[in-house]
Enzyme design. Structure first.
Site, PDB file in Angstrom:
ATOM      1  N   LYS A  78      28.657  74.538  33.496  1.00 17.84           N
ATOM      2  CA  LYS A  78      28.376  73.171  33.945  1.00 17.84           C
ATOM      3  C   LYS A  78      27.132  72.606  33.248  1.00 17.84           C
ATOM      4  CE  LYS A  78      31.897  72.744  36.736  1.00 17.84           C
ATOM      5  NZ  LYS A  78      32.980  71.796  36.427  1.00 17.84           N
ATOM      6  N   TYR A 108      29.515  80.313  35.641  1.00 19.20           N
ATOM      7  CA  TYR A 108      29.864  78.994  36.188  1.00 19.20           C
ATOM      8  C   TYR A 108      28.729  77.979  35.994  1.00 19.20           C
ATOM      9  CZ  TYR A 108      31.353  75.375  39.487  1.00 19.20           C
ATOM     10  OH  TYR A 108      31.685  74.174  40.058  1.00 19.20           O
ATOM     11  N   ASN A 133      37.981  66.808  35.166  1.00 22.82           N
ATOM     12  CA  ASN A 133      37.637  67.357  36.479  1.00 22.82           C
ATOM     13  C   ASN A 133      38.075  68.805  36.698  1.00 22.82           C
ATOM     14  OD1 ASN A 133      37.114  67.157  39.545  1.00 22.82           O
ATOM     15  ND2 ASN A 133      39.302  67.652  39.389  1.00 22.82           N
TER      16      ASN A 133
HETATM   17  P1  NAD Z   1      40.126  73.052  43.352  1.00 26.09           P
HETATM   18  O1  NAD Z   1      40.226  74.503  43.067  1.00 26.09           O
HETATM   19  O2  NAD Z   1      40.572  72.519  44.656  1.00 26.09           O
HETATM   20  O3  NAD Z   1      40.854  72.216  42.200  1.00 26.09           O
HETATM   21  C1  NAD Z   1      40.761  72.590  40.855  1.00 26.09           C
HETATM   22  C2  NAD Z   1      41.709  71.770  40.033  1.00 26.09           C
HETATM   23  O4  NAD Z   1      41.683  72.294  38.701  1.00 26.09           O
HETATM   24  C3  NAD Z   1      43.134  71.842  40.522  1.00 26.09           C
HETATM   25  O5  NAD Z   1      43.714  70.555  40.473  1.00 26.09           O
HETATM   26  C4  NAD Z   1      43.820  72.752  39.519  1.00 26.09           C
HETATM   27  O6  NAD Z   1      45.170  72.407  39.273  1.00 26.09           O
HETATM   28  C5  NAD Z   1      42.999  72.519  38.272  1.00 26.09           C
HETATM   29  N1  NAD Z   1      43.087  73.670  37.396  1.00 26.09           N
HETATM   30  C6  NAD Z   1      42.734  74.949  37.669  1.00 26.09           C
HETATM   31  N2  NAD Z   1      43.009  75.729  36.620  1.00 26.09           N
HETATM   32  C7  NAD Z   1      43.579  74.924  35.663  1.00 26.09           C
HETATM   33  C8  NAD Z   1      44.061  75.134  34.351  1.00 26.09           C
HETATM   34  N3  NAD Z   1      44.037  76.337  33.786  1.00 26.09           N
HETATM   35  N4  NAD Z   1      44.555  74.068  33.667  1.00 26.09           N
HETATM   36  C9  NAD Z   1      44.560  72.848  34.228  1.00 26.09           C
HETATM   37  N5  NAD Z   1      44.096  72.587  35.453  1.00 26.09           N
HETATM   38  C10 NAD Z   1      43.620  73.610  36.164  1.00 26.09           C
HETATM   39  O7  NAD Z   1      38.611  72.726  43.068  1.00 26.09           O
HETATM   40  P2  NAD Z   1      37.686  71.467  43.359  1.00 26.09           P
HETATM   41  O8  NAD Z   1      36.649  71.912  44.305  1.00 26.09           O
HETATM   42  O9  NAD Z   1      38.472  70.248  43.651  1.00 26.09           O
HETATM   43  O10 NAD Z   1      36.983  71.370  41.918  1.00 26.09           O
HETATM   44  C11 NAD Z   1      37.123  70.270  41.061  1.00 26.09           C
HETATM   45  C12 NAD Z   1      35.909  70.222  40.162  1.00 26.09           C
HETATM   46  O11 NAD Z   1      34.730  70.067  40.953  1.00 26.09           O
HETATM   47  C13 NAD Z   1      35.699  71.492  39.331  1.00 26.09           C
HETATM   48  O12 NAD Z   1      35.293  71.148  38.033  1.00 26.09           O
HETATM   49  C14 NAD Z   1      34.575  72.197  40.074  1.00 26.09           C
HETATM   50  O13 NAD Z   1      33.837  73.045  39.226  1.00 26.09           O
HETATM   51  C15 NAD Z   1      33.761  71.021  40.567  1.00 26.09           C
HETATM   52  N6  NAD Z   1      32.868  71.286  41.703  1.00 26.09           N
HETATM   53  C16 NAD Z   1      33.367  71.655  42.918  1.00 26.09           C
HETATM   54  C17 NAD Z   1      32.469  71.895  43.971  1.00 26.09           C
HETATM   55  C18 NAD Z   1      32.939  72.316  45.341  1.00 26.09           C
HETATM   56  O14 NAD Z   1      32.086  72.712  46.163  1.00 26.09           O
HETATM   57  N7  NAD Z   1      34.219  72.235  45.654  1.00 26.09           N
HETATM   58  C19 NAD Z   1      31.094  71.733  43.767  1.00 26.09           C
HETATM   59  C20 NAD Z   1      30.652  71.341  42.513  1.00 26.09           C
HETATM   60  C21 NAD Z   1      31.541  71.116  41.489  1.00 26.09           C
END
Ligand code: NAD
Length: 250
Positions: A162, A158, A93
């Protein structure tokens, strides 16, 4: 199978499990009876998340390995297995987004995104699959994004990253099916996490107005799809990218 506890006797690892969508996946997995190891980038954030989950302390663990190091990931998963008895579910994730205009991209930023969003799921899936093969099966689920299908008007690395996650998912599903390892991804739409923290409310309102279900997603919406895919309810589901985006078309 108890319909209220879909992941009883399962052990899961969730990368990026300290906040946002990842923390929500961790919580839902715990509610459904699993033991969960959450992985983050720093000891402080991992400890903070574990404190928030203290009611489940017998079924949680936290680690902060380099997700791109095969040696560290293999050692981490061995530790999870020896602590909880198995490694049944991997949720890839952790991820970072970008909105940098194409002509301003540095190779530094490009590589940072590719390392966490593409290389890490590859390394983690490989280390997990070696254990899952040996124990007779498992489930790998990665967090993709709706932009893997529609692209986005900035931050090109990005959606590229994905799209690679989708490719890995479909290919590993074909390769690992005979080992009883299911491989799927969830493609969230705009979801309310720290990733959106800098987006003004007016922009969020505009985005919501364009979503058929009329709102942005909550982390729990995405986590629920992870529970389904991780559970035996999805026993015949592999190689799919499940949209959790309120019907968004852009
Ligand atoms: P967030 O920024 O709140 O959380 C990201 C997580 O990744 C955190 O737990 C952080 O500790 C971890 N992380 C960041 N850099 C890291 C590293 N170098 N090593 C290990 N862990 C690391 O983001 P989110 O929105 O919860 O995103 C989670 C996933 O969902 C991601 O893959 C993101 O691409 C995807 N996503 C998010 C959205 C959105 O709108 N929020 C939409 C589509 C996909």
């Amino acid at each position: 199978m108890d319909g209220n506890r879909l992941l009883e006797n399962k052990t899961a690892v969730v990368t990026g499990g300290t906040r946002g969508i990842g923390l929500s996946i961790v919580k839902r997995f715990l509610e459904h009876g699993a033991c969960v190891a959450l992985l983050g980038s720093r000891e402080e954030t991992v400890t903070k998340a574990l404190t928030e989950l203290s009611e489940y302390s017998g079924r949680t663990a936290g680690f902060w390995p380099d997700l791109c190091s095969p040696e560290e990931m293999s050692a981490t998963f061995d530790e999870v297995k020896s602590r909880f008895g198995s490694l049944d579910i991997l949720a890839n994730n952790a991820g970072i987004a970008s909105s940098t205009p194409f002509t301003d991209f540095t190779m530094d930023e490009f590589e940072r995104i590719m390392r966490l969003n593409v290389e890490a799921p590859f390394v983690c899936s490989q280390a997990a699959a070696r254990i899952m093969k040996e124990q007779g099966g498992g489930v790998i689920i990665s967090t993709s994004s709706m932009v893997s299908k529609y692209g986005q008007p900035a931050g090109a690395a990005y959606p590229m990253s994905k799209y690679a996650v989708n490719g890995m998912t479909i290919s590993l599903a074909r390769e690992l099916g005979r080992d009883n390892i299911r491989v799927n991804a969830v493609a969230p739409g705009v979801t309310r996490t720290d990733m959106l923290a800098s987006v003004p409310q007016a922009s969020l309102d505009r985005i919501s107005a364009g979503i058929p279900l009329g709102r942005v997603g909550e982390p729990e919406d995405v986590a629920n799809a992870f529970v389904y895919l991780a559970s035996d309810l999805a026993a015949f589901v592999t190689g799919t990218i499940v949209n959790v985006d309120g019907g968004s078309l852009v």
